[in-house]
Motif scaffolding. Structure first.
Motif, PDB file in Angstrom:
ATOM      1  N   PRO A   1      -9.810  -3.513   1.353  1.00 58.54           N
ATOM      2  CA  PRO A   1      -8.673  -4.113   2.047  1.00 58.54           C
ATOM      3  C   PRO A   1      -7.659  -4.718   1.083  1.00 58.54           C
ATOM      4  O   PRO A   1      -7.931  -5.730   0.450  1.00 58.54           O
ATOM      5  CB  PRO A   1      -9.321  -5.197   2.912  1.00 58.54           C
ATOM      6  N   GLY A   2      -6.531  -4.081   0.958  1.00 56.46           N
ATOM      7  CA  GLY A   2      -5.424  -4.667   0.206  1.00 56.46           C
ATOM      8  C   GLY A   2      -5.769  -5.071  -1.214  1.00 56.46           C
ATOM      9  O   GLY A   2      -5.399  -6.141  -1.661  1.00 56.46           O
ATOM     10  N   LEU A   3      -6.499  -4.235  -1.928  1.00 55.54           N
ATOM     11  CA  LEU A   3      -6.889  -4.577  -3.285  1.00 55.54           C
ATOM     12  C   LEU A   3      -5.964  -3.890  -4.283  1.00 55.54           C
ATOM     13  O   LEU A   3      -5.235  -2.983  -3.941  1.00 55.54           O
ATOM     14  CB  LEU A   3      -8.316  -4.101  -3.538  1.00 55.54           C
ATOM     15  N   HIS A   4      -6.060  -4.341  -5.533  1.00 60.43           N
ATOM     16  CA  HIS A   4      -5.299  -3.664  -6.587  1.00 60.43           C
ATOM     17  C   HIS A   4      -5.779  -2.218  -6.698  1.00 60.43           C
ATOM     18  O   HIS A   4      -6.950  -1.941  -6.499  1.00 60.43           O
ATOM     19  CB  HIS A   4      -5.523  -4.345  -7.930  1.00 60.43           C
ATOM     20  N   PRO A   5      -4.874  -1.327  -7.086  1.00 63.27           N
ATOM     21  CA  PRO A   5      -5.238   0.090  -7.160  1.00 63.27           C
ATOM     22  C   PRO A   5      -6.466   0.364  -8.037  1.00 63.27           C
ATOM     23  O   PRO A   5      -7.288   1.194  -7.687  1.00 63.27           O
ATOM     24  CB  PRO A   5      -4.002   0.754  -7.761  1.00 63.27           C
TER      25      PRO A   5
END
Ligand code: SF4
Lengths: 200, 309
Positions: free
Chosen positions: B175-179
């Motif tokens: 969920p919405g993490l850095h690539p």
């Protein structure tokens, strides 16, 4: 023009620098992408550009003047998680109409259904809430929009839909738009120019 | 390994004045996942993705009732069996550290998971799994709130992978993490499948699922509308079977970036026939008459009467 000049920021006196001497400018009608290796600096820069946080040094100006300190900000920020920007104890109608009453046309374009207005925030999905956040950000006094990972948590279809509406407003009203995203394909699709923050 | 057949889930809701109302957010959910396979489960929020995970684990809320069949290793999964297998044979990788005990150091939580799954030496198992996922020995002493996004992911994967679970269910693990963290987490999912486990990767992110999955199951309004090999997601989507899957594929920014008008129907207001008919460009009167069956189509499955097999 929305302009940031030599912005530096850190959260605590001796803490690590989050932003160091960052400058950028967005013209009315322009769509600029912002990508960076770490997420924190981008989000902080978005907050500073929209007047949520004062920079430690440097300045933000809108057409040469500082951002207004009170009232509806002409620079609107949309976050990744709409539930954090919405009062959980208000029904959606009150949430929506907090600053102004959005037009029926805007609600229709965003696919906001009349029945949702009587619901509580926790009764809506993230995609439904994000449509409200977009409606609130596209007020008549808005000149610039900062979209910080605005559609990262949404399915592809809802993502494309919300961007269509935002881009349509940007074109018709000559709004300036800063798209903060880690998704290179999305930035490539939306932006005329992509800038990246340097490593600190 | 796991077969879900015609699963439906109904919630009893009590409104003001104690009027009872039933809603059925899942009806007609089917899927299979084999040992060594990674099945991506994609859909918008409200499509029933997370409820599926809870139904398989047997952790639905008490006002929910499930119908249909869930088979695990060739045997029907009953509530008693679910309880016996949960955390041992079937493990969950949750969405966030919010699912961990906030007051217990993470090392101890991983050791507890190891013990539950029957490891002979939980201490040794935790040490090895931390090493495998690039966590330092001293990280075991941290509390959940002290973990960075990337470390939190590794700890959550550790709690599921430390045992011998043959089915791992990852519910929206990126969920919405850095690539970089997203890529690492997805790689870990793939490795778990390559070890011979069955992995269900539940996500809203089609692009992420496509990078590691073998097949993709697409959910819409609580039902499986298509199951397709990942190779079918290419070009203009002509190899895909269901109009909704094709619309999702076309909506990606690297493709056409166009959205389908309308919204997914809510469980209290479902159309009579095909659930996708109100938005389907190919809908006919026949589509609106009855719910289509899920049927085999070109090496996959589709719930659409107008797709040629
Ligand atoms: S059954 Fe009809 S309405 Fe449903 S997806 Fe197929 S063509 Fe569209």
């Amino acid at each position: 023009m929305l302009k940031a000049e030599q912005i530096s920021f850190r959260y605590t006196h001796n803490g690590p620098w989050i932003l160091r001497d960052v400058s950028l400018a967005i013209e009315a009608g322009e769509v600029v992408g912002l990508s960076a290796p770490s997420g924190r600096g981008k989000t902080t820069l978005g907050k500073i550009l929209a007047g949520y946080l004062p920079p430690l040094t440097g300045r933000v100006s809108l057409n040469g003047a500082p951002l207004p300190k009170s009232g509806y900000c002409p620079v609107q920020l949309i976050f990744q998680h709409p539930e954090l920007a919405i009062n959980p104890r208000w029904r959606m109608k009150r949430v929506l109409e907090e600053a102004f009453v959005p037009s029926a046309e805007l609600l229709r374009d965003l696919g906001i259904e009349a029945g949702w207005l009587n619901r509580w925030p926790h009764e809506l999905s993230g995609g439904e809430l994000q449509r409200f956040a977009v409606a609130r950000a596209l007020g008549p006094a808005t000149r610039y929009v900062i979209a910080d990972e605005m559609t990262t948590m949404l399915d592809a279809n809802t993502q494309a839909h919300i961007w269509q509406v935002v881009l349509d407003h940007v074109r018709r009203r000559k709004l300036g738009l800063l798209v903060v995203s880690h998704d290179a394909a999305l930035l490539g699709r939306l932006c005329t120019q992509i800038i990246s923050l340097p490593h600190l | 390994m796991l077969s879900v057949r015609n699963l439906s889930i109904t919630f009893a809701m009590y409104e003001a004045g104690l009027r009872r109302r039933a809603i059925t957010p899942i009806a007609g959910l089917d899927l299979d996942v084999r040992a060594g396979e990674l099945l991506g489960v994609i859909g918008a929020s409200g499509s029933g993705k997370s409820l599926l995970a809870h139904a398989v684990l047997g952790i639905l809320p008490s006002n929910a009732s499930a119908a249909g069949q869930i088979w695990f290793k060739g045997e029907l999964l009953t509530p008693a069996r679910q309880e016996a297998l949960r955390g041992k044979e079937i493990a969950l990788i949750p969405q966030s550290v919010g699912f961990l005990d906030p007051l217990m150091r993470v090392g101890r939580q991983v050791r507890r998971a190891a013990q539950l799954s029957g490891a002979s030496s939980p201490v040794e198992a935790q040490r090895r799994i931390f090493e495998r996922y690039g966590l330092r020995p001293q990280d075991a002493r941290l509390y959940p709130f002290q973990l960075s996004g990337g470390m939190a992911r590794r700890v959550l994967v550790s709690t599921a992978a430390v045992g011998q679970a043959s089915l791992i269910i990852a519910d929206e693990p990126t969920p919405g993490l850095h690539p970089e963290v997203v890529a690492e987490t997805l790689r870990h999912m793939r490795e778990l499948a390559d070890e011979g486990r069955a992995v269900l990767l539940i996500t809203h992110d089609v692009g992420a699922a496509l990078t590691v999955a073998d097949r993709i199951a697409v959910f819409y309004a609580g039902t499986t509308v298509e199951v397709a090999p990942v190779a079918d997601f290419q070009g203009d989507g002509a190899a895909l079977r269901h109009p909704y899957t094709r619309a999702l594929w076309r909506a990606l920014p690297q493709n056409e970036f166009i959205s389908l008008p309308g919204a997914q129907p809510t469980p209290d207001d479902l159309p009579a026939g095909c659930l996708f008919a109100p938005r389907c460009p190919l809908a006919t009167a026949e589509c609106r008459a009855a719910r289509p069956e899920l049927r085999p189509v070109r090496g996959g499955w589709a719930r659409c009467i107008h797709v040629e097999s």
